[in-house]
Design an enzyme around this catalytic site. Structure first.
Site, PDB file in Angstrom:
ATOM      1  N   LEU A 124      -3.962   4.202   7.268  1.00 47.91           N
ATOM      2  CA  LEU A 124      -3.076   3.108   7.633  1.00 47.91           C
ATOM      3  C   LEU A 124      -2.982   3.097   9.150  1.00 47.91           C
ATOM      4  O   LEU A 124      -3.040   4.159   9.783  1.00 47.91           O
ATOM      5  CB  LEU A 124      -1.661   3.305   7.064  1.00 47.91           C
ATOM      6  N   ASP A 125      -2.801   1.920   9.735  1.00 46.18           N
ATOM      7  CA  ASP A 125      -2.562   1.846  11.180  1.00 46.18           C
ATOM      8  C   ASP A 125      -1.368   2.722  11.529  1.00 46.18           C
ATOM      9  O   ASP A 125      -0.439   2.872  10.726  1.00 46.18           O
ATOM     10  CB  ASP A 125      -2.233   0.411  11.607  1.00 46.18           C
ATOM     11  N   MET A 126      -1.366   3.259  12.729  1.00 46.00           N
ATOM     12  CA  MET A 126      -0.267   4.105  13.190  1.00 46.00           C
ATOM     13  C   MET A 126       1.087   3.398  13.044  1.00 46.00           C
ATOM     14  O   MET A 126       2.074   4.006  12.641  1.00 46.00           O
ATOM     15  CB  MET A 126      -0.496   4.496  14.645  1.00 46.00           C
TER      16      MET A 126
END
Length: 195
Positions: free
Chosen positions: A38-40
């Site tokens: 997942l994106d940060m």
């Protein structure tokens, strides 16, 4: 794992980017292996495997689109249609990495289904459910931007007023449906959005 916003999925470059979801899970389960990311800035469900064989099976399930993923987001503006399919090809915006962009010449096929959950006319915001049919980097963020409704708190894609409208990116991976794999039955994981 239910990843908080602001935590990397895997280690980044540099000593200061070693704290991540993978290292936290591996501290408790040393055999844990990364399956997807997942994106940060995105919070929510992150799947890990506990054996190389299960990692292979899960990775294949993600790659062949047999994993159902559902996200909730809050978008700027009032989304008109109750449901819509967004089919826009994406490619890395090389001069502005890590940003991605819509590109009909070089982009890879990218599809997202959007369903309106609630419109807030007073705040001019729309809570939506996003179902990615493909898994491109920043896909949900760029698709929402492309239809004129950036995600609130998005430091990469939203205009300044919408970046400041939330203390974080209001995007949460709230449901993952895993198919039956070998002797492991199908599994539905859920995490309510923290916003």
């Amino acid at each position: 794992m239910d990843k908080p916003s602001g935590l990397l999925s895997v280690p980044g470059r540099g000593e200061d980017k070693q704290d991540c979801a993978a290292s936290r899970v591996q501290a408790r389960f040393p055999e844990a292996l990364v399956v997807h990311r997942l994106d940060m800035a995105t919070s929510g469900l992150l799947v890990f495997a506990r054996s190389p064989e299960m990692q292979r099976l899960l990775s294949d399930a993600f790659a062949t689109r047999r994993v159902e993923k559902r996200y909730v987001a809050v978008l700027g503006g009032l989304v008109e249609a109750d449901e819509q399919a967004i089919d826009l090809p994406l490619v890395t915006d090389w001069p502005n990495r890590p940003r991605q962009m819509v590109c009909h010449q070089r982009g890879k096929p990218s599809q997202t289904l959007l369903r309106v959950l609630k419109r807030d006319t007073a705040r001019q915001q729309t809570r939506v459910e996003l179902l990615p049919l493909t898994g491109r980097s920043h896909q949900l963020r760029v698709h929402c931007l492309a239809i004129g409704h950036p995600i609130l708190g998005d430091a990469l894609y939203a205009p300044p007023a919408l970046q400041q409208a939330a203390p974080r990116l209001l995007l949460h991976a709230c449901e993952v449906g895993l198919p039956a794999l070998g002797e492991v039955p199908a599994l539905q994981l859920q995490s309510p959005p923290p916003f």
